[in-house]
Design an enzyme around this catalytic site. Structure first.
Site, mmCIF file in Angstrom:
data_model
loop_
_atom_site.group_PDB
_atom_site.id
_atom_site.type_symbol
_atom_site.label_atom_id
_atom_site.label_comp_id
_atom_site.label_asym_id
_atom_site.label_seq_id
_atom_site.Cartn_x
_atom_site.Cartn_y
_atom_site.Cartn_z
ATOM 1 C CE1 TYR A 22 -4.129 3.846 -6.811
ATOM 2 C CE2 TYR A 22 -5.636 4.336 -8.621
ATOM 3 C CZ TYR A 22 -5.341 4.340 -7.269
ATOM 4 O OH TYR A 22 -6.246 4.848 -6.378
ATOM 5 C CG ASN A 45 0.269 8.879 2.495
ATOM 6 O OD1 ASN A 45 1.287 9.074 3.131
ATOM 7 N ND2 ASN A 45 -0.199 9.747 1.616
ATOM 8 C CB CYS A 53 -2.090 9.314 -1.584
ATOM 9 S SG CYS A 53 -3.124 9.819 -0.220
ATOM 10 C CG HIS A 54 -4.670 14.764 -3.297
ATOM 11 N ND1 HIS A 54 -3.606 14.985 -2.424
ATOM 12 C CD2 HIS A 54 -4.700 15.827 -4.140
ATOM 13 C CE1 HIS A 54 -3.052 16.141 -2.733
ATOM 14 N NE2 HIS A 54 -3.682 16.673 -3.785
ATOM 15 C CD GLU A 82 -3.128 19.553 -5.625
ATOM 16 O OE1 GLU A 82 -2.879 18.886 -6.647
ATOM 17 O OE2 GLU A 82 -2.677 19.261 -4.513
#
Length: 102
Positions: A22, A45, A53-54, A82
């Protein structure tokens, strides 16, 4: 451009398989003191499929307990898909996956 738009533009740049804190997002958006504002922006979002945002976690690699799009388990699942690796205590391995944006 408003503050949330600046934050979203930074988050869109985080590559697959990487995460940013953040604080990193806040600094890149223009103010290192906006960490909480980053959280607020990501919670609302408007384009979860476009604004990843993840990929934003705490500076220690913790996922959000209040992840707005399915809870912390969903955030962990999306990151795992990912290729993001987690430490035995459940935190993201920041040494391998932290993105500084520079």
């Amino acid at each position: 451009m408003n503050t949330f738009d600046k934050i979203y533009n930074v988050v869109k740049k985080i590559p697959k398989g990487k995460v940013a804190s953040y604080g990193t997002v806040a600094a890149m958006a223009g103010n290192p003191r906006w960490s909480r504002v980053v959280g607020y922006a990501l919670h609302v979002n408007p384009q979860p499929g476009t604004i990843p945002c993840h990929r934003v976690v705490t500076r220690n690699g913790e996922v959000s307990r209040a992840f707005a799009f399915g809870g912390e388990n969903m955030q962990r699942l999306l990151l795992s898909e990912e290729g993001v690796e987690f430490l035995p205590d459940g935190r993201v391995d920041m040494k391998k996956h932290a993105w500084s944006g520079y």
